[in-house]
Structures are given as C-alpha cells and as structure tokens.
Design an enzyme around this catalytic site. Structure first.
Site, short mmCIF file in Angstrom:
data_model
loop_
_atom_site.label_atom_id
_atom_site.label_comp_id
_atom_site.label_asym_id
_atom_site.label_seq_id
_atom_site.Cartn_x
_atom_site.Cartn_y
_atom_site.Cartn_z
CE LYS A 149 -4.40 1.52 1.99
NZ LYS A 149 -5.04 1.75 0.69
CD GLU A 182 -6.38 -3.17 -6.38
OE1 GLU A 182 -6.90 -3.31 -5.26
OE2 GLU A 182 -5.15 -3.06 -6.56
CG LEU A 207 -4.30 -3.12 -0.89
CD1 LEU A 207 -2.80 -3.04 -0.57
CD2 LEU A 207 -4.98 -1.82 -0.50
N1 PDD Z 1 -8.02 2.63 -0.57
N2 PDD Z 1 -7.49 -1.37 -3.58
C1 PDD Z 1 -6.87 -0.18 -3.61
C2 PDD Z 1 -6.00 0.15 -4.79
C3 PDD Z 1 -7.02 0.71 -2.54
O1 PDD Z 1 -6.38 1.91 -2.56
C4 PDD Z 1 -7.86 0.37 -1.45
C5 PDD Z 1 -8.04 1.28 -0.28
C6 PDD Z 1 -8.51 -0.87 -1.48
C7 PDD Z 1 -9.40 -1.33 -0.37
O2 PDD Z 1 -8.67 -1.60 0.80
P1 PDD Z 1 -9.33 -1.46 2.25
O3 PDD Z 1 -10.56 -2.30 2.23
O4 PDD Z 1 -8.30 -1.96 3.16
O5 PDD Z 1 -9.67 0.01 2.43
C8 PDD Z 1 -8.28 -1.72 -2.56
C9 PDD Z 1 -8.05 3.59 0.50
C10 PDD Z 1 -9.36 3.59 1.23
C11 PDD Z 1 -7.66 4.95 -0.05
O6 PDD Z 1 -6.73 4.97 -0.84
O7 PDD Z 1 -8.26 5.96 0.31
#
Ligand code: PDD
Length: 285
Positions: A149, A182, A207
């Site tokens: 991330k 995604e 991710l």
């Molecule tokens: N984004 N895929 C990507 C590319 C992401 O940036 C995110 C999260 C997710 C979902 O992950 P999670 O369920 O852990 O939030 C999947 C965050 C919220 C953001 O960039 O604001």
C-alpha cells in the site's frame, strides 16, 4: 473547529502542518499508508490495518516509526482532537528526510509519520449506497507490487480523474487479459446470475483490502457461495450485481459499468445485505 494533524511527534494546526522538502515521501513517493474507518469515535479493524502496514513496510525494508500500541494511541488522539465521530483516519509512513539520493538514506534516518483524520457525511454515503455508483474501466498500468500500500498512486489518481470526467465514481483497472483487477481505491466484486459472489484472489494484481478480508467472513456467515477468481469486463456486464469495497465506502453497489446498467440498474440485494451486516463482523476498538 480547527483541524489538527500529527506530524513527526507533534500535533499541529492542520492548515500549517508540513514536512521537510526533502522528505522521501515528497520526493520519491517512498512511503506507505493506511486508511482506517472511524465509527462512533472508534477504529474499525485497527489490528488488521496495522498488520498490513507492517507488511508493506517490511516489503520496502522500512521501519515502523513506533510500536503498534503507540501508533494506536496517536491514531486515537488524532481522531479525538479532530472530534471525528464517523469518518476516516489516515496515516502515512515515509523513509524520512535525507539529501536527495535514490538509494536508501543512512540507517539511522528516522521514518516520517503523518496522521490526519476527518469526518465523512454518513447520510450522504447512505444515499449513495441506496442509489449505487457508476464505474468506468481503464487499462491497469501499475507496477506489479500493488499488494504494497504505497503512496505512489499516480495511475490511481489518473484513473479516478478519468472516472470523474466521465460522470463515474470509480475506475476499475483491467489487465492485459481483459480481467478486472481492482478499483483505483477499492476492491471489485460481482454477483453472478446464480448468486455466487466473485472477487479476484489477493495473491497477485490487487491490494488485499481489509474490507475485502472481513467481507469474506460476512459472505461465509450469510451462507453465500463465493468464488475467488478473476472475472472479465464482459462477465461483469452480464452480472446480476456488482459492488466495490474499501474502508471509506464499506460495500458500495455498482449500477453501471462503462455506461451499461448492471442487473436491473439498481443496487442488488446481496450488496445491500453485505453492507448492512459488515460492522457486525469487523473489530471495533
Ligand atoms: N483505498 N485497492 C486499492 C487500490 C485501494 O487503494 C484500497 C483502499 C482498497 C481497499 O482496501 P481497504 O478495504 O483496506 O480500504 C483496494 C483507501 C481507502 C484509499 O486509498 O483511500
């Protein structure tokens, strides 16, 4: 109310909070981040977010700026000082401040830590979930370590902007084989005509979303069929439902993909019931 940001050991007025011009996050996007939902003043799935943070740092050979327990204190204090009841807390760790040189700085360089928090409009989000969102599809042009991330989000920024310019809320990345990976800031899901929930396996190309991980438990608890496999844009067009997940959206129904309605063009029953059940399965602390 004045907002507050945590920056490298200090709580500062948000408007003037800043990092050094040679912070490696600023110069190289050499850092990682997490976004954690805040619900009624508590953190949602903090443990899983901190575990993923530690994994991201490890993959990039970076250090935790402090212990998970101390980080928990900073996250809560930032939420408290900003009086956030329902919203998100954002944290970013960078490889610190050093003279610009691509290679890692001296081992003693302290990692940088920034934490901010802000409220989200719950009523607005619920209205959006009741209506559903539109997504577009774009070629996935990211590097192959999207499991980390990182704050290097330029392809995601461009994809989200393309969505906005086409009247959509999210962009789904599509790989060279025509399979959805995604969203630009969400994980992507469909429900097939026979009611099977389908999402891409987290081993490669996406991710591993925390919302995704918890939602797999909700799906099992509801006795729904699950197939963790890639799906194509064509299959998504023929799906009964589609939705996205993330810490800030939870489960958000998708009602149009590239302008074509999905199912009956309204949020589906599966996405809606998963959204309602989600917080019953999350760790709220
Ligand atoms: N984004 N895929 C990507 C590319 C992401 O940036 C995110 C999260 C997710 C979902 O992950 P999670 O369920 O852990 O939030 C999947 C965050 C919220 C953001 O960039 O604001």
């Amino acid at each position: 109310m004045s907002r507050i940001a945590y920056v490298n050991g200090r709580y500062l007025p948000h408007a003037g909070a800043s990092v050094h011009v040679e912070d490696r996050g600023y110069q190289f996007a050499d850092g990682v981040y997490e976004v954690c939902e805040v619900k009624r003043g508590a953190l949602v799935d903090e443990r899983l977010h901190v575990e993923r943070l530690q994994r991201s740092l490890h993959e990039l050979r970076m250090r935790m700026p402090m212990s998970p327990a101390a980080l928990g204190v900073v996250l809560r204090e930032t939420v408290r000082r900003n009086r956030v009841r329902d919203g998100i807390v954002y944290l970013q760790v960078t490889r610190g401040v050093a003279r610009r040189d691509h290679a890692f700085p001296a081992a003693e360089t302290l990692p940088g830590l920034v934490v901010t928090a802000r409220g989200l409009d719950v009523a607005r989000n619920e209205r959006q979930a009741a209506e559903g969102i539109a997504v577009i599809t774009v070629p996935d042009n990211r590097w192959d370590r999207v499991d980390i991330k990182t704050i290097a989000l330029l392809p995601n920024v461009l994809a989200k902007q393309a969505a906005r310019e086409q009247g959509a809320k999210e962009a789904w990345f599509v790989d060279a084989a025509g399979l959805v990976t995604e969203g630009s800031s969400t994980n992507a899901w469909i429900v097939t005509m026979d009611g099977t929930v389908v999402t891409r396996p987290a081993e490669r190309g996406i991710l591993r979303g925390i919302t995704r991980t918890v939602l797999l438990d909700v799906i099992a608890a509801q006795g729904l069929l699950l197939d963790e496999r890639p799906f194509s844009v064509e299959e998504a067009h023929r799906a009964r439902e589609a939705f996205v997940t993330s810490a800030s959206q939870i489960v958000m129904p998708v009602v149009r993909i590239d302008g074509q309605p999905i199912g009956n063009g309204h949020p589906g029953t599966v996405a809606t019931s998963l959204r309602q059940a989600f917080h019953g399965h999350a760790e709220i602390s």
